[in-house]
Write an enzyme that holds these catalytic residues in place. Structure first.
Site, PDB file in Angstrom:
ATOM      1  N   GLU A 171      96.185 124.706  73.214  1.00 23.20           N
ATOM      2  CA  GLU A 171      95.418 125.229  74.353  1.00 23.20           C
ATOM      3  C   GLU A 171      95.987 126.574  74.829  1.00 23.20           C
ATOM      4  O   GLU A 171      97.215 126.728  74.928  1.00 23.20           O
ATOM      5  CB  GLU A 171      95.521 124.224  75.507  1.00 23.20           C
ATOM      6  CG  GLU A 171      94.791 124.630  76.770  1.00 23.20           C
ATOM      7  CD  GLU A 171      95.082 123.705  77.961  1.00 23.20           C
ATOM      8  OE1 GLU A 171      96.204 123.164  78.051  1.00 23.20           O
ATOM      9  OE2 GLU A 171      94.185 123.531  78.794  1.00 23.20           O
TER      10      GLU A 171
ATOM     11  N   LYS B 247      86.400 123.251  78.549  1.00 24.64           N
ATOM     12  CA  LYS B 247      87.153 122.100  79.095  1.00 24.64           C
ATOM     13  C   LYS B 247      86.453 121.536  80.328  1.00 24.64           C
ATOM     14  O   LYS B 247      86.118 122.291  81.263  1.00 24.64           O
ATOM     15  CB  LYS B 247      88.564 122.579  79.441  1.00 24.64           C
ATOM     16  CG  LYS B 247      89.527 121.508  79.905  1.00 24.64           C
ATOM     17  CD  LYS B 247      90.891 122.159  80.135  1.00 24.64           C
ATOM     18  CE  LYS B 247      91.966 121.198  80.577  1.00 24.64           C
ATOM     19  NZ  LYS B 247      93.245 121.887  80.818  1.00 24.64           N
TER      20      LYS B 247
ATOM     21  N   CYS C  47      93.613 119.065  76.562  1.00 25.20           N
ATOM     22  CA  CYS C  47      94.754 118.783  77.444  1.00 25.20           C
ATOM     23  C   CYS C  47      94.457 117.713  78.504  1.00 25.20           C
ATOM     24  O   CYS C  47      94.357 116.536  78.166  1.00 25.20           O
ATOM     25  CB  CYS C  47      95.259 120.089  78.053  1.00 25.20           C
ATOM     26  SG  CYS C  47      96.971 120.001  78.618  1.00 25.20           S
TER      27      CYS C  47
HETATM   28  O1  LIG Z   1      97.779 116.028  82.633  1.00 25.34           O
HETATM   29  C1  LIG Z   1      98.860 116.609  82.509  1.00 25.34           C
HETATM   30  O2  LIG Z   1      99.915 116.068  82.803  1.00 25.34           O
HETATM   31  C2  LIG Z   1      98.930 117.996  81.962  1.00 25.34           C
HETATM   32  C3  LIG Z   1      97.602 118.688  81.943  1.00 25.34           C
HETATM   33  C4  LIG Z   1      97.720 120.140  81.695  1.00 25.34           C
HETATM   34  O3  LIG Z   1      98.791 120.687  81.691  1.00 25.34           O
HETATM   35  C5  LIG Z   1      96.525 120.940  81.427  1.00 25.34           C
HETATM   36  O4  LIG Z   1      95.415 120.388  81.323  1.00 25.34           O
HETATM   37  O5  LIG Z   1      96.664 122.170  81.274  1.00 25.34           O
END
Ligand SMILES: O=C(O)CCC(=O)C(=O)O
Length: 265
Positions: free
Chosen positions: A41, A111, A146
């Protein structure tokens, strides 16, 4: 199908242009080794480098898209190019791209679940609305990004749309590494699907990244797991394993859809 996950180190001392050129070289190095290459990402600037989001945003067909299309073409691979900050219609999106071995854009995914609660991505970016699956020659991919990994209903939606493997690029913090591993395995087991979860290494904006990219098979077995530093994982995926798992342990058929609201007693 051979898949390579390239866990990129994202540190602020490397300019975005240099990283873009370096990542393109790493993708080209997978020529002859992989059918599918996966990147993490927001690797151009880092998922927590909020101050760079607007400055480094690009439209589709911008520098990141073009560099990755050329790399996919040169390597002759399907490329899930991770995500970049897409600028469109006055809004920013966390957008990932899937490119064909001809460098053609096959799919893009914005996303859906934005991370940060009251800051960062959650307030700076707009949310995607569409689930995205991609039919590769022998395997249907479902894509998430993510924080999406925490929302099982998204992955169930992808399974309903035919997904046999999930690709999840991430910039997951080291502090919650245990969640990352657990959730990747949970999404694989509950959906009887491969999970290819590709994170970043390094530290940017003061946030140490977890690394530990992971590939889980439809039975929940870990096929490969990276360490904390930049690294490429190489695995072989067998679409027949998805079918066999779903036939031999047909739990997905026992889903009860539309369960009524609880009765208060
Ligand atoms: O859910 C998490 O702990 C991390 C999510 C995250 O860092 C993101 O989506 O950029």
């Amino acid at each position: 199908m051979r898949a390579s996950l390239i866990q990129i180190a994202v540190d602020p001392d490397e300019p975005v242009d240099s990283r873009r050129a370096r990542v393109a070289r790493l993708v080209r190095e997978e020529s002859g080794r992989a059918d599918l290459v996966v990147l993490p990402e927001l690797w151009p600037m880092g998922a927590f480098a909020y101050e760079l989001f607007a400055a480094e945003s690009e439209p589709l067909n911008g520098p990141t898209h073009r560099a990755m299309a050329a790399a996919a073409r040169d390597a002759g691979v399907w490329l899930h190019a991770g995500s970049f900050v897409e600028a469109e219609g006055g809004a920013l999106y966390n957008t990932s791209l899937v490119l064909s071995p001809d460098g053609e854009l096959i799919a893009s995914y914005r996303k859906i679940h934005r991370f940060g609660f009251d800051k960062g991505e959650a307030v700076m970016m707009a949310a995607g609305e569409d689930l995205v699956t991609v039919d590769l020659p022998h395997l249907t991919l479902g894509v998430g990004t993510c924080y999406d990994l925490r929302f099982p209903e998204l992955f169930r939606g992808l399974v309903d749309a035919g997904a046999q493997a999930f690709v999840v690029p991430a910039g997951w913090p080291a502090r919650r590494r245990a969640h990352w591993t657990l959730l990747a395995q949970a999404r694989a087991v509950e959906n009887q699907a491969y999970v290819l979860a590709c994170g970043t290494a390094g530290t940017h904006a003061g946030v140490e990244q977890a690394g530990h990219s992971i590939v889980v098979d439809p039975w929940g077995e870990v096929l490969a797991e990276a360490g904390p530093d930049e690294e490429t994982l190489r695995v072989v995926l067998d679409p027949a394993k998805v079918t066999a798992t779903r036939e031999q342990f047909p739990a997905l058929k026992d889903r009860v859809l539309g369960i009524a609201a609880p009765r208060r007693v």
